[in-house]
Design an enzyme around this catalytic site. Structure first.
Site, PDB file in Angstrom:
ATOM      1  NE  ARG A 168      -3.656  -2.447   0.101  1.00 36.23           N
ATOM      2  CZ  ARG A 168      -3.350  -3.636  -0.408  1.00 36.23           C
ATOM      3  NH1 ARG A 168      -2.200  -3.791  -1.058  1.00 36.23           N
ATOM      4  NH2 ARG A 168      -4.176  -4.655  -0.298  1.00 36.23           N
ATOM      5  CB  SER A 217      -9.464  -1.534   3.065  1.00 30.96           C
ATOM      6  OG  SER A 217      -9.981  -2.760   2.599  1.00 30.96           O
ATOM      7  CD  GLU A 287      -5.710   0.246   2.195  1.00 28.50           C
ATOM      8  OE1 GLU A 287      -6.473   0.096   1.218  1.00 28.50           O
ATOM      9  OE2 GLU A 287      -5.361  -0.692   2.915  1.00 28.50           O
TER      10      GLU A 287
END
Length: 295
Positions: A168, A217, A287
């Protein structure tokens, strides 16, 4: 592109809520929506882009605060969105193309390896910036090259190794932004690839709150664990703050029940972090990107 055409694509005090998947946030001081890569190059070269610059694709993985965004937002949702097969195993996708569309295109071309993109909301530009992933795969796994643009509108093609892709994460040099991905794929049976793509889309629909506004998410998975498991173990499913709620379907999603503010969502993010830290001793890292000003 002529100066009048440039000006017609640049607007002031533009609401950002319709341009994010959470459907919240204040206005952009200035917003430019290029239809093509050439329009984007001309705009940057013109010097009309006022600092700071914020790049937004489909607005997933993004929380815009209620006070709005200073400077210039460059919104690539309507383009650049060229999508083409370059060679036997290569596909080029510009920043404004949705990840799901890339997955479908590759399936139609009989190219395997991009099926996981069907489960990722948003567009390729954002997927590059965060090295998006799903179902055990991530974009960096299939990158052959990337294209980046600089503050003057110059585009260069580069090796992905230059950008330190990891979980990520990617590292862009100051003053450069991703505008296209070159994907390296494997020939395969088109019908089998389509079936796999459809399976992942079906799985996403069954396990994620796709019927409610969300940003994907919210937290990164900590090493050796899953954020959703930690949030559920802390008893947080269904927890609400204003119009924001920890999803009953997937604990790592925060949904807008219809009347949420950005402050509701940001407050609920902090609440989840505090409760999980107290319950499991783990600090969850967001995130999602949080940008803009408080009211």
């Amino acid at each position: 592109m002529s100066a009048p055409a440039q000006h017609s694509r640049l607007r002031r005090e533009v609401p950002m809520a319709p341009r994010t998947t959470w459907r919240v946030g204040g206005a952009a001081e200035r917003l430019f929506s290029p239809r093509t890569l050439e329009e984007l190059q001309a705009f940057l070269a013109s010097g009309e882009a006022v600092e700071p610059l914020l790049w937004v694709g489909h607005g997933s993985n993004l929380l815009v605060r209620d006070g709005g965004v200073p400077g210039t937002v460059i919104c690539t949702r309507g383009g650049p969105k060229a999508l083409e097969r370059l060679a036997d195993d290569r596909v080029r996708a510009e920043a404004g193309v949705s990840s799901a569309r890339v997955a479908r295109f590759c399936a139609e071309q009989g190219l395997a390896g991009a099926e996981f993109l069907a489960g990722i909301p948003g567009a390729i530009g954002g997927a590059l910036a965060m090295n998006a992933g799903a179902y055990g795969a991530e974009l960096a796994d299939i990158l052959a090259a990337v294209e980046v643009i600089d503050r003057q509108g110059a585009v260069r093609t580069a090796d992905p190794a230059e950008f330190d892709f990891s979980y990520r994460h990617s590292r862009l040099p100051e003053g450069e932004w991703f505008v296209a991905a070159h994907l390296r794929l494997e020939p395969g049976d088109p019908e089998a690839i389509r079936e796999r793509t459809d399976e992942l889309l079906d799985h996403r629909g069954r396990t994620q709150p796709v019927n409610l506004a969300n940003a994907g998410s919210v937290f990164r998975n900590p090493p050796g664990d899953h954020a959703a498991r930690l949030i559920e173990a802390a008893g947080l499913k269904g927890t609400r703050l204003g119009g924001a709620e920890v999803s009953e379907r997937h604990a790592n999603f925060i949904v807008n029940r219809g009347q949420a503010s950005a402050a509701d969502i940001e407050g609920l993010i902090r609440l989840v972090q505090e409760r999980v830290a107290g319950h499991a001793g783990v600090t969850l890292e967001p995130e999602v990107r949080i940008v803009g000003r408080d009211p």
